[in-house]
Design a protein around this motif. Sequence first.
Motif, short mmCIF file in Angstrom:
data_model
loop_
_atom_site.label_atom_id
_atom_site.label_comp_id
_atom_site.label_asym_id
_atom_site.label_seq_id
_atom_site.Cartn_x
_atom_site.Cartn_y
_atom_site.Cartn_z
N ARG A 14 -45.13 -43.09 15.30
CA ARG A 14 -44.83 -44.34 14.77
C ARG A 14 -43.34 -44.19 14.26
N GLU A 15 -43.14 -43.23 13.36
CA GLU A 15 -41.78 -43.14 12.69
C GLU A 15 -40.79 -43.05 13.69
N ASP A 18 -39.90 -46.45 15.17
CA ASP A 18 -39.10 -47.18 14.54
C ASP A 18 -37.63 -46.83 14.40
N ALA A 21 -36.20 -47.68 17.90
CA ALA A 21 -35.93 -49.18 18.05
C ALA A 21 -34.75 -49.49 17.27
N GLU A 22 -34.51 -48.94 16.01
CA GLU A 22 -33.16 -49.28 15.30
C GLU A 22 -32.08 -48.89 15.80
N VAL A 28 -39.67 -53.08 17.75
CA VAL A 28 -40.79 -52.11 18.20
C VAL A 28 -41.99 -52.88 18.75
#
Length: 135
Positions: A14-15, A18, A21-22, A28
């Motif tokens: 998950r990290e 994120d 995606a950034e 996300v």
Amino acid sequence: MTLDVFLNFDGDCREALDFYAEVFRVAVPDNIQTYEQGGFGEGNEGRVLYASLPIFGSNVMFSDCPAGSDYVKGSNIALTLGSSDKSEIERIFNAFAEGGEVDMPLGQTFFSEFYGMVTDKFGITWQLSMTPFGS
């Protein structure tokens, strides 16, 4: 025909989603599937079974390995990004270098006007290269 990439993580998927995606300025995904949803929850609580991000026209897939697997961070994966936009190469390279490790600084090589290699904070090795046609 397409070339897709599958990246595996050890509980920090998950990290990673994120982060990537950034870096690539994409959303996300809303449809992150978990091991619990797939019926594999015991011992894998909170781990991602499947998610994907569209990055430069490719489908990059993400998953946490099952708990207790023989996961090796960054195991033999190197992804190559080509662009004719030097400033975008620098931006992405610098984002990966933050918390990561520069393997080869950005500069001219015999095969590219502008090239660098960096391993990001998740152990994924990236090669960034200036291409003549802006692929």
